[in-house]
Write a protein that holds these residues in place. Structure first.
Motif, mmCIF file in Angstrom:
data_model
loop_
_atom_site.group_PDB
_atom_site.id
_atom_site.type_symbol
_atom_site.label_atom_id
_atom_site.label_comp_id
_atom_site.label_asym_id
_atom_site.label_seq_id
_atom_site.Cartn_x
_atom_site.Cartn_y
_atom_site.Cartn_z
ATOM 1 N N ALA A 137 0.817 -1.203 0.000
ATOM 2 C CA ALA A 137 0.000 0.000 0.000
ATOM 3 C C ALA A 137 0.856 1.260 0.000
ATOM 4 C CB ALA A 137 -0.929 -0.013 1.220
ATOM 5 N N ALA A 140 2.442 1.834 -3.589
ATOM 6 C CA ALA A 140 1.566 1.830 -4.759
ATOM 7 C C ALA A 140 1.539 3.171 -5.475
ATOM 8 C CB ALA A 140 0.149 1.424 -4.341
ATOM 9 N N ILE A 141 1.654 4.254 -4.746
ATOM 10 C CA ILE A 141 1.653 5.591 -5.343
ATOM 11 C C ILE A 141 3.044 6.174 -5.192
ATOM 12 C CG2 ILE A 141 0.627 7.885 -5.292
ATOM 13 C CD1 ILE A 141 -1.885 6.669 -4.145
ATOM 14 N N VAL A 147 -0.195 5.788 -9.879
ATOM 15 C CA VAL A 147 -0.569 4.569 -9.161
ATOM 16 C C VAL A 147 0.063 3.362 -9.853
ATOM 17 C CG1 VAL A 147 -2.492 3.082 -8.491
ATOM 18 C CG2 VAL A 147 -2.749 5.571 -8.381
ATOM 19 N N ALA A 152 -1.226 -1.634 -6.406
ATOM 20 C CA ALA A 152 -2.360 -0.832 -5.943
ATOM 21 C C ALA A 152 -3.384 -1.666 -5.183
ATOM 22 C CB ALA A 152 -3.023 -0.151 -7.128
ATOM 23 N N ASP A 156 -6.460 2.625 -3.603
ATOM 24 C CA ASP A 156 -5.565 3.327 -4.534
ATOM 25 C C ASP A 156 -6.219 3.470 -5.906
ATOM 26 O OD1 ASP A 156 -3.529 3.468 -2.616
ATOM 27 O OD2 ASP A 156 -2.743 1.506 -3.185
ATOM 28 N N THR A 159 -8.868 6.169 -6.534
ATOM 29 C CA THR A 159 -8.440 7.573 -6.675
ATOM 30 C C THR A 159 -8.300 7.966 -8.137
ATOM 31 O OG1 THR A 159 -6.069 7.031 -6.624
ATOM 32 C CG2 THR A 159 -7.150 7.411 -4.509
#
Length: 207
Positions: A137, A140-141, A147, A152, A156, A159
């Motif tokens: 988590a 992931a970004i 992303v 993800a 995530d 978004t």
């Protein structure tokens, strides 16, 4: 008076007999070695090549379309393995000697297809699962705000523009069934994602 023939006790040792015994012993050792080798080959679960990481360079190379896969965690023989191009995660675990008694098999998808260069970590029950999920988590970004489709979570993905809970779940389901996304365009294989939807989020995702 003619000399009498030598008795059997006076006769010299027969070299042919000794040679025959030596050859028989040698032949027996060869047969035994072949039998042991055949047993090892029959006991090998999958025809893969393990690459030694204990110094020195390896001359092993994957067959055409083969995969390099790094297996870690709760397996008997962690290491780098070469698998067939169509290998699944279960094949990687078999190549690593199988899983240990405390391996959490519910945390991995044994039927998942593998990709070249992939690292597989089999967690222990109740120990590493939460930590692994937290790391995924967190990563992931990225710093660029994009992303990572392969790391993800549901939150995530939601978004992203026009990606709701249902579509986010389809993306996760596709990844679970087919393995890692190799390109952003792979999203077109997810039911419900077309060219227009992909164009709207192309600059916001990465693999």
């Amino acid at each position: 008076m003619p000399a009498s023939p030598p008795s059997e006790q006076d006769a010299p040792p027969r070299p042919r007999l000794r040679l025959g015994i030596g050859a028989a012993v040698t032949l027996g050792l060869v047969v035994l070695s072949a039998a042991v080798g055949w047993g090892i080959l029959r006991g090998q679960s999958t025809p893969v090549d393990a690459i030694s990481l204990k110094g020195g360079s390896s001359t092993s190379t994957p067959a055409d379309g083969g995969l390099y896969v790094h297996v870690l965690g709760e397996v008997e023989h962690p290491g780098l393995y070469i698998l067939d191009a169509d290998a699944r995660l279960v094949d990687a675990l078999a190549a690593a000697g199988g899983t240990r008694e405390d391996a959490d098999l519910q945390a991995v998808n044994l039927a998942r297809a593998l990709t070249d260069g992939e690292q597989i970590i089999v967690p222990a029950r109740g120990v590493a699962s939460d930590a692994a999920a937290g790391e995924a988590a967190e990563s992931a970004i990225g710093a660029d705000g994009k992303v990572d489709l392969n790391a993800a979570t549901q939150d995530d993905l939601e978004t992203l523009p026009r990606i709701g809970p249902a579509l986010a779940q389809r993306i996760l389901d596709w990844r679970e069934k087919n393995g890692r996304f190799r390109a952003v365009d792979d999203l077109l294989a997810v039911p419900g994602i077309g060219d227009k939807l992909l164009a709207g989020m192309r600059d916001k995702v990465r693999v």
